[in-house]
Design a protein around this motif. Sequence first.
Motif, PDB file in Angstrom:
ATOM      1  N   ALA A 200       5.122  12.834  14.403  1.00  0.00           N
ATOM      2  CA  ALA A 200       5.446  12.416  13.038  1.00  0.00           C
ATOM      3  C   ALA A 200       5.489  10.897  12.993  1.00  0.00           C
ATOM      4  O   ALA A 200       6.002  10.251  13.915  1.00  0.00           O
ATOM      5  N   VAL A 201       4.954  10.328  11.923  1.00  0.00           N
ATOM      6  CA  VAL A 201       4.934   8.876  11.779  1.00  0.00           C
ATOM      7  C   VAL A 201       5.367   8.530  10.361  1.00  0.00           C
ATOM      8  O   VAL A 201       5.082   9.257   9.406  1.00  0.00           O
ATOM      9  N   ILE A 202       6.107   7.421  10.241  1.00  0.00           N
ATOM     10  CA  ILE A 202       6.537   6.918   8.943  1.00  0.00           C
ATOM     11  C   ILE A 202       5.837   5.575   8.724  1.00  0.00           C
ATOM     12  O   ILE A 202       6.308   4.534   9.196  1.00  0.00           O
ATOM     13  N   PRO A 203       4.694   5.571   8.055  1.00  0.00           N
ATOM     14  CA  PRO A 203       3.971   4.307   7.859  1.00  0.00           C
ATOM     15  C   PRO A 203       4.652   3.438   6.814  1.00  0.00           C
ATOM     16  O   PRO A 203       5.352   3.940   5.932  1.00  0.00           O
ATOM     17  N   PHE A 204       4.415   2.140   6.918  1.00  0.00           N
ATOM     18  CA  PHE A 204       4.948   1.208   5.921  1.00  0.00           C
ATOM     19  C   PHE A 204       3.844   0.257   5.494  1.00  0.00           C
ATOM     20  O   PHE A 204       3.327  -0.521   6.304  1.00  0.00           O
ATOM     21  N   TRP A 205       3.458   0.350   4.235  1.00  0.00           N
ATOM     22  CA  TRP A 205       2.501  -0.559   3.604  1.00  0.00           C
ATOM     23  C   TRP A 205       1.247  -0.679   4.459  1.00  0.00           C
ATOM     24  O   TRP A 205       0.535   0.289   4.637  1.00  0.00           O
ATOM     25  N   GLY A 206       0.935  -1.830   5.018  1.00  0.00           N
ATOM     26  CA  GLY A 206      -0.269  -2.029   5.811  1.00  0.00           C
ATOM     27  C   GLY A 206      -0.407  -3.484   6.181  1.00  0.00           C
ATOM     28  O   GLY A 206       0.483  -4.301   5.922  1.00  0.00           O
ATOM     29  N   THR A 207      -1.528  -3.841   6.788  1.00  0.00           N
ATOM     30  CA  THR A 207      -1.746  -5.205   7.243  1.00  0.00           C
ATOM     31  C   THR A 207      -2.666  -5.952   6.280  1.00  0.00           C
ATOM     32  O   THR A 207      -3.370  -5.347   5.467  1.00  0.00           O
ATOM     33  N   ARG A 208      -2.707  -7.269   6.434  1.00  0.00           N
ATOM     34  CA  ARG A 208      -3.615  -8.060   5.602  1.00  0.00           C
ATOM     35  C   ARG A 208      -5.069  -7.691   5.873  1.00  0.00           C
ATOM     36  O   ARG A 208      -5.899  -7.635   4.964  1.00  0.00           O
ATOM     37  N   ALA A 209      -5.383  -7.451   7.142  1.00  0.00           N
ATOM     38  CA  ALA A 209      -6.754  -7.068   7.492  1.00  0.00           C
ATOM     39  C   ALA A 209      -7.139  -5.760   6.807  1.00  0.00           C
ATOM     40  O   ALA A 209      -8.267  -5.613   6.303  1.00  0.00           O
ATOM     41  N   GLU A 210      -6.205  -4.810   6.776  1.00  0.00           N
ATOM     42  CA  GLU A 210      -6.481  -3.541   6.109  1.00  0.00           C
ATOM     43  C   GLU A 210      -6.647  -3.739   4.602  1.00  0.00           C
ATOM     44  O   GLU A 210      -7.479  -3.074   3.969  1.00  0.00           O
ATOM     45  N   LEU A 211      -5.865  -4.647   4.019  1.00  0.00           N
ATOM     46  CA  LEU A 211      -6.016  -4.901   2.584  1.00  0.00           C
ATOM     47  C   LEU A 211      -7.402  -5.457   2.284  1.00  0.00           C
ATOM     48  O   LEU A 211      -8.018  -5.102   1.263  1.00  0.00           O
ATOM     49  N   ALA A 212      -7.915  -6.322   3.161  1.00  0.00           N
ATOM     50  CA  ALA A 212      -9.272  -6.832   2.964  1.00  0.00           C
ATOM     51  C   ALA A 212     -10.280  -5.685   2.954  1.00  0.00           C
ATOM     52  O   ALA A 212     -11.240  -5.681   2.163  1.00  0.00           O
ATOM     53  N   GLU A 213     -10.070  -4.679   3.807  1.00  0.00           N
ATOM     54  CA  GLU A 213     -10.964  -3.524   3.855  1.00  0.00           C
ATOM     55  C   GLU A 213     -10.829  -2.675   2.593  1.00  0.00           C
ATOM     56  O   GLU A 213     -11.822  -2.163   2.058  1.00  0.00           O
ATOM     57  N   VAL A 214      -9.599  -2.522   2.111  1.00  0.00           N
ATOM     58  CA  VAL A 214      -9.370  -1.764   0.884  1.00  0.00           C
ATOM     59  C   VAL A 214     -10.062  -2.448  -0.298  1.00  0.00           C
ATOM     60  O   VAL A 214     -10.718  -1.794  -1.123  1.00  0.00           O
ATOM     61  N   ILE A 215      -9.935  -3.760  -0.391  1.00  0.00           N
ATOM     62  CA  ILE A 215     -10.592  -4.498  -1.476  1.00  0.00           C
ATOM     63  C   ILE A 215     -12.111  -4.353  -1.380  1.00  0.00           C
ATOM     64  O   ILE A 215     -12.802  -4.216  -2.398  1.00  0.00           O
ATOM     65  N   ALA A 216     -12.632  -4.339  -0.157  1.00  0.00           N
ATOM     66  CA  ALA A 216     -14.072  -4.140   0.026  1.00  0.00           C
ATOM     67  C   ALA A 216     -14.504  -2.782  -0.525  1.00  0.00           C
ATOM     68  O   ALA A 216     -15.548  -2.672  -1.182  1.00  0.00           O
ATOM     69  N   LEU A 217     -13.695  -1.740  -0.289  1.00  0.00           N
ATOM     70  CA  LEU A 217     -14.003  -0.427  -0.857  1.00  0.00           C
ATOM     71  C   LEU A 217     -13.984  -0.477  -2.381  1.00  0.00           C
ATOM     72  O   LEU A 217     -14.819   0.145  -3.047  1.00  0.00           O
ATOM     73  N   GLY A 218     -13.014  -1.224  -2.930  1.00  0.00           N
ATOM     74  CA  GLY A 218     -12.941  -1.371  -4.380  1.00  0.00           C
ATOM     75  C   GLY A 218     -14.156  -2.078  -4.943  1.00  0.00           C
ATOM     76  O   GLY A 218     -14.712  -1.670  -5.972  1.00  0.00           O
TER      77      GLY A 218
ATOM     78  N   LEU B 136      -5.855 -12.912  -1.159  1.00  0.00           N
ATOM     79  CA  LEU B 136      -7.174 -12.447  -0.771  1.00  0.00           C
ATOM     80  C   LEU B 136      -8.064 -12.497  -2.007  1.00  0.00           C
ATOM     81  O   LEU B 136      -7.605 -12.206  -3.123  1.00  0.00           O
ATOM     82  N   PRO B 137      -9.341 -12.861  -1.836  1.00  0.00           N
ATOM     83  CA  PRO B 137     -10.210 -13.002  -3.005  1.00  0.00           C
ATOM     84  C   PRO B 137     -10.585 -11.656  -3.611  1.00  0.00           C
ATOM     85  O   PRO B 137     -10.872 -10.695  -2.900  1.00  0.00           O
ATOM     86  N   LEU B 138     -10.580 -11.608  -4.941  1.00  0.00           N
ATOM     87  CA  LEU B 138     -10.998 -10.409  -5.670  1.00  0.00           C
ATOM     88  C   LEU B 138     -12.435 -10.494  -6.158  1.00  0.00           C
ATOM     89  O   LEU B 138     -13.053  -9.471  -6.444  1.00  0.00           O
ATOM     90  N   GLY B 139     -12.952 -11.706  -6.289  1.00  0.00           N
ATOM     91  CA  GLY B 139     -14.292 -11.856  -6.821  1.00  0.00           C
ATOM     92  C   GLY B 139     -14.374 -11.326  -8.241  1.00  0.00           C
ATOM     93  O   GLY B 139     -13.534 -11.616  -9.084  1.00  0.00           O
ATOM     94  N   GLU B 140     -15.376 -10.484  -8.494  1.00  0.00           N
ATOM     95  CA  GLU B 140     -15.599  -9.955  -9.832  1.00  0.00           C
ATOM     96  C   GLU B 140     -14.847  -8.658 -10.098  1.00  0.00           C
ATOM     97  O   GLU B 140     -14.980  -8.064 -11.172  1.00  0.00           O
TER      98      GLU B 140
END
Length: 343
Positions: free
Chosen positions: A288-306, A131-135
């Motif tokens: 109760a839920v045991i999450p594991f990591w996340g999806t590529r789409a979610e990572l794109a959203e996380v990078i957008a927040l960054g 996924l692109p990081l840009g600057e």
Amino acid sequence: MRAIQLTAPGTLELVEVPTPTPGPGEVLLATAAVGACHSDLHILDAPAGSFPTPMTLGHEIAGRVAEVGSGVTGWSQGDAVAVYGIIGCGRCRACLRGLENQCRTVPVGGIGLSRDGGLADHVVVPADRLLPLGELDPVQGAPLTDAGLTPYHAIALSRDALRPGTSAVVIGVGGLGHMAVQILSVTTAATIIAVDTSEAALRLAKRMGAHHTVQAGPGAAEQIRQLTGPAPDGAEVVLDFVCVDASLDTARQVVSTGGQLTLVGLGGGTLPMTPTAGPPPVPLETSAVIPFWGTRAELAEVIALGKQGLLRAEVQTFPLTEAVQAYQALRDGEIHGRAVIVP
């Protein structure tokens, strides 16, 4: 090139290995930054045969494209990228829906888990993991791929419950927990209560947006109840990034009726859920839920927040030559936020 490899169970070494060559559909990255994760310690401590050896560790990776393999399009030399570390089968129902973190064929497969990771001067990864990081600074970009993505996914599983006027408890303000506090702060209107044994961690939580902080220990549940109200009220969502017996006991005591316990940590504690004739071990209607990591789409959203400056890791950086010492500091509880290795 240099690499930090698991050479035998319990043994982590800085070694010299050949620079890999990208195959069809792959890219060679010049590694810029790699986050050191507690799960790497579990890999290090796992019994023989649990993980391949020798294997280069490191699944939180940011870097620049150094070379592209045949058939790769859309990426050019010098592009700044983050790596989505999970590699699912690509064929099961979960993968076809984009839920590679729920792959039905490959339970735990990925870069730095089942193949060489990024704790090296270079790493080869499938091009579709990029996924692109840009600057965005790669020292910030690398932790987003797990320390940011995992709590983002965990919070997303409870987003419907995190309405204005509700409360969310974050237990453990470490590498993932301090990111969870920020994500809750910028994506929800819930009141955030952070819990930790460390005063320094609680100060960090305050800086990251926690409304209240509570010292972990025998009186923690009572203090949280003073903020959320007595049972059957309580916290709609409790995110436990520790998951030892003590933290789980606090979690079950403060969750509301109909609330959600989100169990992220790998502490190995026990949480009783089975109904009894007497008072239930957790409130009625609790899930109760045991999450594991996340999806590529979610990572794109996380990078957008960054990129927007809304999500920023508290980091301590180490050169590759001190990666083994960084993991020891992580084991000893001396890292506040995230340790990041910068080759």
